[in-house]
Design a protein around this motif. Structure first.
Motif, PDB file in Angstrom:
ATOM      1  N   GLN A 121      36.439  48.403  43.802  1.00 31.10           N
ATOM      2  CA  GLN A 121      35.932  49.763  43.650  1.00 31.10           C
ATOM      3  C   GLN A 121      36.989  50.704  43.041  1.00 31.10           C
ATOM      4  O   GLN A 121      36.651  51.804  42.604  1.00 31.10           O
ATOM      5  CB  GLN A 121      35.487  50.312  45.022  1.00 31.10           C
ATOM      6  N   PHE A 122      38.247  50.243  43.053  1.00 33.67           N
ATOM      7  CA  PHE A 122      39.343  51.071  42.509  1.00 33.67           C
ATOM      8  C   PHE A 122      40.135  50.237  41.507  1.00 33.67           C
ATOM      9  O   PHE A 122      41.295  49.874  41.751  1.00 33.67           O
ATOM     10  CB  PHE A 122      40.276  51.545  43.637  1.00 33.67           C
ATOM     11  N   PRO A 123      39.527  49.859  40.413  1.00 32.06           N
ATOM     12  CA  PRO A 123      40.203  48.949  39.465  1.00 32.06           C
ATOM     13  C   PRO A 123      41.501  49.554  38.903  1.00 32.06           C
ATOM     14  O   PRO A 123      41.511  50.689  38.440  1.00 32.06           O
ATOM     15  CB  PRO A 123      39.146  48.753  38.371  1.00 32.06           C
ATOM     16  N   GLY A 124      42.580  48.785  39.015  1.00 29.61           N
ATOM     17  CA  GLY A 124      43.858  49.189  38.431  1.00 29.61           C
ATOM     18  C   GLY A 124      44.587  50.273  39.168  1.00 29.61           C
ATOM     19  O   GLY A 124      45.680  50.680  38.757  1.00 29.61           O
ATOM     20  N   SER A 125      44.036  50.758  40.293  1.00 27.23           N
ATOM     21  CA  SER A 125      44.707  51.875  40.957  1.00 27.23           C
ATOM     22  C   SER A 125      45.135  51.559  42.375  1.00 27.23           C
ATOM     23  O   SER A 125      46.051  52.184  42.898  1.00 27.23           O
ATOM     24  CB  SER A 125      43.755  53.091  40.991  1.00 27.23           C
ATOM     25  N   LEU A 126      44.498  50.575  43.015  1.00 25.47           N
ATOM     26  CA  LEU A 126      44.744  50.389  44.443  1.00 25.47           C
ATOM     27  C   LEU A 126      44.930  48.916  44.766  1.00 25.47           C
ATOM     28  O   LEU A 126      44.304  48.045  44.157  1.00 25.47           O
ATOM     29  CB  LEU A 126      43.553  50.947  45.244  1.00 25.47           C
ATOM     30  N   SER A 127      45.815  48.629  45.735  1.00 29.17           N
ATOM     31  CA  SER A 127      46.014  47.290  46.278  1.00 29.17           C
ATOM     32  C   SER A 127      45.991  47.422  47.791  1.00 29.17           C
ATOM     33  O   SER A 127      46.758  48.215  48.358  1.00 29.17           O
ATOM     34  CB  SER A 127      47.338  46.686  45.816  1.00 29.17           C
ATOM     35  N   ILE A 128      45.084  46.618  48.466  1.00 28.48           N
ATOM     36  CA  ILE A 128      44.882  46.759  49.916  1.00 28.48           C
ATOM     37  C   ILE A 128      45.331  45.477  50.598  1.00 28.48           C
ATOM     38  O   ILE A 128      45.155  44.363  50.072  1.00 28.48           O
ATOM     39  CB  ILE A 128      43.400  47.019  50.239  1.00 28.48           C
ATOM     40  N   GLY A 129      45.903  45.623  51.805  1.00 30.36           N
ATOM     41  CA  GLY A 129      46.315  44.458  52.557  1.00 30.36           C
ATOM     42  C   GLY A 129      46.460  44.778  54.028  1.00 30.36           C
ATOM     43  O   GLY A 129      46.422  45.929  54.452  1.00 30.36           O
ATOM     44  N   VAL A 130      46.651  43.681  54.841  1.00 26.31           N
ATOM     45  CA  VAL A 130      46.823  43.831  56.286  1.00 26.31           C
ATOM     46  C   VAL A 130      47.995  42.946  56.690  1.00 26.31           C
ATOM     47  O   VAL A 130      48.120  41.809  56.218  1.00 26.31           O
ATOM     48  CB  VAL A 130      45.557  43.418  57.058  1.00 26.31           C
ATOM     49  N   SER A 131      48.846  43.486  57.557  1.00 26.87           N
ATOM     50  CA  SER A 131      49.976  42.705  58.069  1.00 26.87           C
ATOM     51  C   SER A 131      49.978  42.780  59.579  1.00 26.87           C
ATOM     52  O   SER A 131      49.431  43.718  60.185  1.00 26.87           O
ATOM     53  CB  SER A 131      51.285  43.243  57.515  1.00 26.87           C
TER      54      SER A 131
END
Length: 727
Positions: free
Chosen positions: A89-99
């Protein structure tokens, strides 16, 4: 009040109110424009800060929703695909993750190798876990993407034991953020800078080259003040003065600051343009006022002034008969012209006197120049003609000393030799100052025994001191020094002569030497009249005699100490003077001590040897005879000719060869340097020696250019022997 002064006050009175009004208006306009610029940057900073706060609020809600989703549990099988779907939904702008709580990433929207990626070193991870709240991070570089981004973090709900479970994080591309903020163009001339909590630049518009740089501490302080502030300061990047609005960190974007600025030149462009117009109007008004005033008074000033200038030009060219003739001009100009005419009359009289005096001075100068030329010619002739017989006498004595060595005539010959040297010293006192200045006197440094020098001093001055009833003590010394024996002896004798001369009857003169480390100090002390401290440097000046105002020649020429100073510099033997008026003077010469023991025999008795073939060119028969005799005694084979032409003729004989050439400089048709040049062309290795009685530095340069040696008459036989033996 003069006309010029009235003109000045008239123009000033008409212009000052206008200039004051213009200055007031310009000041108010500039202040208003500055306030407008401040309001503009403040408003734009608030708008950008509000937009950033919206982005942060949206990110907060987004991460909160993910944190409460069951699909991101560590054991969920579709966690990566879930995040990847969200990330699209946010191409080229966002990277999501969980740690997890240790920072190890177990779920990521971008494909990665499990167990290799961690957020434990990210400040926003640590802060979110420690505060258990939403956190906006700093500028960073994505470990998987390699792109610059700003991090966001939100903690996962705690477990049943109220322990942290991990963090949901997202990386927002800085390039995307810059493009997003740039969609709404800045006001012309404005600049936008967004920084994180460490002062690192996240967004820089319109120029993007500053991203990643750190702002100065002053900017950081402005961000943390808690309210919007507008300041005038220098841009730390461009070094240009500007107006900047600082927006502190809003609650929803804690850690992000905004500054909007405008270049001062841009902000004040309209005000500056208005100022230039005002200045142009003011200058035009001033010129118009001055022009009008000048037109009114031109007839009262210009014509009389031109008459004054015409008269002044004639005076400058030397025509003092010119007059202004302005009796009918305005009173100021008439009085000025009258003063100038009076001055011209005075200058005319003075010019007549000056011309008469100049003629007399010119005649006196011509007479002085003629006298100086005569003196120069006399000294040149005296230098040669007086040295020539003394030169022959010195050589003859040297021959006699060799032939009568160690017999009953030896003491008499030694005394004759010392007398010849004393006579030579007296002549050199008159003629050697110019030679020392020209560099014609070259020292021959050897080991010298002070016993010999002191014995010569005692013998030469004992009678003079006794005649004046002055007690003279010359303390025996066995010390040896490194010096030129003849030049050092002359220095000591000049000091002793000076001491006896200025010591009254009943006084004493004492000569002694003492060791001082690796040096020897030779001391000449007297109980004479002494020298005042302010005159002690002056006594070493040519022709200065402090106690001889009547210039009595019986007291000498005033050259003794001047020659001592020159020889001191030539030999590098420092001379020191200590004196108290009425208590006497002490002169000391500091000489390098020699470690070799020198036999206490006169240098003149040393038997020199030189067995080479010598060509002697000398037109004085007496000098030629004694020189040839001396060289023969030394063992040389001598061929003597009386002219340069005869010497050159001999050089044409291919069968002849000479090891050395000794030539007088002043020959009848050829100079000695010409003979030496011809000899060196014929035999390049020949030892060429030019002998002269003239004190002329041109001769020295001429001889040195040839590579020959130069000896001054009367020559020292040891110097001649040293030159021949070194060849």
């Amino acid at each position: 009040m003069t006309l010029r002064l009235r003109l000045f006050f008239l123009v000033l009175a008409s212009i000052v109110p206008i200039l004051a009004t213009q200055a007031y208006n310009q000041a108010r306009f500039r202040q208003e424009r500055r306030l407008d610029a401040q309001h503009a940057v403040e408003l734009e900073a608030k708008l950008v800060a509000g937009e950033l706060e919206q982005i942060a609020a949206g990110m907060h809600k987004f991460l909160l929703a993910i944190a409460n989703s069951a699909q991101i549990a560590p054991d969920a099988t579709n966690c990566n695909s879930y995040l990847a779907a969200l990330n699209k939904q946010f191409p080229g702008s966002l990277s999501i993750g969980v740690s997890d709580s240790t920072g190890l990433v177990y779920c990521y929207a971008i494909p990665f190798e499990k167990g290799t990626l961690t957020n434990a070193d990210r400040p926003h991870f640590k802060l979110a876990q420690s505060t258990d709240s939403f956190v906006v991070g700093n500028l960073m570089v994505g470990k998987e993407t390699g792109k610059r981004a700003i991090g966001f973090a939100y903690p996962l709900p705690r477990d049943a034991a109220n322990q942290p479970r991990g963090i949901v994080f997202a990386s927002l591309s800085v390039d995307w953020l810059t493009d997003h903020l740039g969609r709404n163009p800045l006001t012309a001339g404005h600049s936008l800078t967004v920084v994180d909590r460490t002062g690192t630049i996240l967004v820089s518009l319109p120029e993007r080259s500053q991203i990643g740089q750190t702002v100065p501490p002053l900017w950081q302080k402005n961000f943390s003040d808690g309210k919007v502030s507008v300041r005038e300061m220098t841009d730390p990047v461009s070094q240009v003065n500007g107006i900047f609005a600082f927006m502190p960190n809003p609650s929803a974007t804690e850690g992000i600051g905004v500054v909007v600025g405008i270049n001062e030149a841009t902000a004040m462009a309209s005000a500056n343009q208005s100022l230039r117009r005002a200045l142009a109007v003011a200058i035009a008004g001033i010129l118009a006022a001055l022009g009008l005033a000048w037109l009114i008074v031109s007839e009262a000033i210009e014509r009389p002034l031109q008459s004054l200038l015409d008269a002044a030009r004639r005076w400058r060219s030397g025509d003092f008969t010119a007059r202004c003739n302005l009796a009918n001009a305005p009173v100021e100009m008439s009085r000025l012209a009258g003063a100038f005419d009076t001055m011209a009359e005075s200058l005319q009289l003075r010019e007549a006197d000056r011309a008469s005096n100049e003629l007399a001075l010119r005649r006196s100068r011509d007479a002085a120049l003629a006298a100086n030329r005569s003196k120069t010619q006399f000294l040149a002739a005296a230098s040669h003609d007086l040295r020539q017989p003394l030169h022959a006498l010195s050589l003859a004595v040297s021959v006699m000393q060799v032939r009568h060595a160690d017999d009953t005539d030896t003491p008499h010959l030694e005394r004759i030799g010392r007398s010849v040297r004393s006579l030579s010293n007296l002549l050199n006192t008159l003629l050697d100052v110019s030679q020392l200045d020209a560099g014609l006197v070259q020292p021959t440094i050897t080991d010298c025994c002070l016993k010999i020098l002191f014995a010569e001093v005692a013998e030469e001055f004992a009678g003079i001191a006794a005649q004046k009833q002055v007690t003279m003590q010359v303390m025996p010394s066995t010390l040896t020094v490194r010096s030129d024996g003849q030049l050092l002896g002359r220095m000591i004798k000049n000091l002793v002569s000076n001491a006896i001369k200025y010591t009254p009857s009943g006084g004493s003169v004492r000569v002694h030497a003492r060791e001082d480390g690796n040096q020897v100090v030779i001391v000449v002390a007297d109980t004479g009249i002494g020298i005042a401290s302010d005159l002690q440097e002056e006594v070493f000046t040519d022709f200065i005699q402090l106690n001889n105002p009547e210039r009595d020649r019986k007291k000498g020429l005033g050259l003794g100490l001047a020659i001592v100073r020159r020889m001191s510099e030539l030999l590098d033997h420092p001379v020191r003077l200590q004196s108290v008026p009425g208590a006497g003077s002490t002169f000391s010469i500091r000489v390098t001590r020699s470690t070799d023991k020198v036999r206490g025999v006169p240098q003149q008795m040393i038997h020199h040897r030189y067995e080479g073939r010598v060509l002697l060119v000398e037109d004085d028969p007496l000098v030629a005879e004694v020189t040839a005799a001396l060289l023969t005694v030394w063992g040389a084979t001598v061929t003597s000719v009386a002219s340069g032409e005869a010497a050159v003729t001999l050089m044409q004989d291919a069968q002849l060869h000479f090891d050395a050439l000794i030539t007088d400089y002043r020959l009848q048709k050829m100079s000695g340097t010409s003979v030496a040049k011809a000899a060196l062309s014929r035999w390049p290795a020949i030892c060429a020696v030019v002998v002269t009685g003239d004190a002329n530095d041109d001769i020295l340069r001429e001889v040195r250019l040839l590579g020959a040696a130069l000896l001054q008459k009367p020559i020292r036989t040891e110097a001649l022997a040293a030159i021949l033996q070194q060849s």
